[in-house]
Write an enzyme that holds these catalytic residues in place. Structure first.
Site, PDB file in Angstrom:
ATOM      1  N   GLU A 260     -12.186  20.597 -38.184  1.00 42.80           N
ATOM      2  CA  GLU A 260     -11.081  21.490 -38.542  1.00 42.80           C
ATOM      3  C   GLU A 260      -9.786  20.979 -37.918  1.00 42.80           C
ATOM      4  OE1 GLU A 260      -9.239  23.675 -39.677  1.00 42.80           O
ATOM      5  OE2 GLU A 260     -10.179  25.568 -40.191  1.00 42.80           O
TER       6      GLU A 260
ATOM      7  N   ASN B  76      -5.499  30.625 -34.803  1.00 47.32           N
ATOM      8  CA  ASN B  76      -6.282  29.814 -35.724  1.00 47.32           C
ATOM      9  C   ASN B  76      -5.548  28.583 -36.237  1.00 47.32           C
ATOM     10  OD1 ASN B  76      -7.259  29.151 -38.616  1.00 47.32           O
ATOM     11  ND2 ASN B  76      -8.913  30.455 -37.850  1.00 47.32           N
TER      12      ASN B  76
ATOM     13  N   ASN C 193      -4.672  32.856 -42.190  1.00 46.32           N
ATOM     14  CA  ASN C 193      -5.364  31.613 -41.841  1.00 46.32           C
ATOM     15  C   ASN C 193      -4.391  30.448 -41.881  1.00 46.32           C
ATOM     16  OD1 ASN C 193      -7.514  29.635 -41.523  1.00 46.32           O
ATOM     17  ND2 ASN C 193      -8.920  31.223 -42.204  1.00 46.32           N
TER      18      ASN C 193
ATOM     19  N   ASP D 283      -8.621  27.424 -46.574  1.00 46.77           N
ATOM     20  CA  ASP D 283      -8.524  27.627 -45.128  1.00 46.77           C
ATOM     21  C   ASP D 283      -7.267  26.988 -44.556  1.00 46.77           C
ATOM     22  OD1 ASP D 283      -8.923  27.584 -42.322  1.00 46.77           O
ATOM     23  OD2 ASP D 283     -11.088  27.534 -42.554  1.00 46.77           O
TER      24      ASP D 283
END
Length: 311
Positions: free
Chosen positions: A33, A120, A178, A234
């Site tokens: 990520e 995030n 997000n 995402d």
């Protein structure tokens, strides 16, 4: 909208250049990520969240190494105008900056006297302000963080003032905010809502706002692009021509990969990846190589587009 000329691929979809090959340049991760390209080092930094580490892929020789472990279950990464790494940490419930001497500065860990939920993803504007999202994913269990009670009633989008360091709420009506990015001219703010993970009637889309980066005010909220449920997006990046490149995954395997949208929201094309994709970034010396974090692997493809100069 006038369709740009491209080297290969569908008209108006500048996804491929040269051999049109998508390469798997690194693998062996548990959940990749938060990629960011660091030009000075010619490397991609990205998080391997459950393994609690930040990885480094060196573009010049393909070497993969651990940059930091433990990483406080880091997720999103970016760099500021001085080339310093900024990171969202799940188990730390904070946003940090890695200084040029290697020390770590806490940028944000509380709001209104209460802990943040689990930052995030983030982006830095040209004035130095830091914009980040704070959903609840990192405190929902022990896989990507440490299970804990939420202290912030809402999952907000925040802005950190570049001079005072004050933290203010920019938007407070997301279910699960997000991925976040600006348009190349910084007149638009894009934020993903992955609230669908919390219930079938919640959003799986990208929202866009008019934004004044200096005042931190946004207006004219619209849905920019809907994702095909049960898939969600995402993370995303903008290119120099205003197109939005976003990840797709968690639903129909035929949708796993990357989508590219024109600035008016039209879907231009897709890059198919054999794993669920969480996030992307542009890199390379010409900013024309799209790096793709796909679950256990890091993929890359040379495109006919250039990433916007803003990280």
């Amino acid at each position: 909208m006038k369709k740009p000329k491209v080297s290969f691929g569908p008209t108006g979809f500048p996804a491929f250049a040269g051999t049109m090959a998508v390469e798997r340049v690194a693998t062996g991760f548990r959940w990749a990520e938060g990629p960011v390209y660091i030009p000075a080092w010619r490397c991609v930094m990205f998080s391997d969240i459950p393994n609690n580490r930040i990885m480094r892929f060196s573009e010049d020789d393909g070497h993969v190494s651990v940059f930091r472990q433990p990483s406080m279950n880091s997720n999103g990464n970016t760099i500021d105008r001085e080339g310093r790494l900024l990171t969202c940490e799940h188990s730390g419930r904070r946003v940090t900056r890695t200084e040029l001497d290697g020390s770590i500065t806490i940028i944000a860990d509380t709001y209104d006297g209460k802990k943040l939920n689990s930052p995030n993803d983030l982006v830095v504007a040209s004035d130095g302000s830091i914009w980040f999202v704070d959903p609840g994913y990192g405190i929902g269990g022990y896989y990507e963080g440490i299970k804990a009670e939420k202290e912030q009633a809402k999952n907000n989008v925040y802005r950190v003032d570049p001079k005072s360091g004050d933290i203010k709420v920019v938007v407070d009506d997301f279910v699960e905010p997000n991925g976040i990015t600006f348009s190349a001219d910084e007149k638009k703010l894009y934020v993903i809502d992955t609230g669908f993970t919390d219930g079938p009637d919640n959003p799986s889309h990208i929202r866009v706002f008019d934004v004044d980066i200096g005042s931190g005010k946004v207006s004219n909220s619209k849905v920019f692009a809907e994702m095909p449920k049960p898939s969600i997006t995402d993370g995303m990046r903008c290119d120099r021509d205003g197109r939005i490149w976003c990840s797709v995954g968690w639903g129909d395997p035929n949708e796993d990969g990357v989508r590219c949208y024109a600035s008016d929201g039209d879907l231009l094309g897709k890059i198919h990846i054999p794993e669920t994709v969480a996030n992307v970034c542009f890199g390379g010396q010409q900013r024309n190589r799209l790096y793709i974090c796909g679950s256990s692997s890091l993929y890359a493809v040379y495109t006919s587009a250039q990433g916007a100069m803003k990280p």
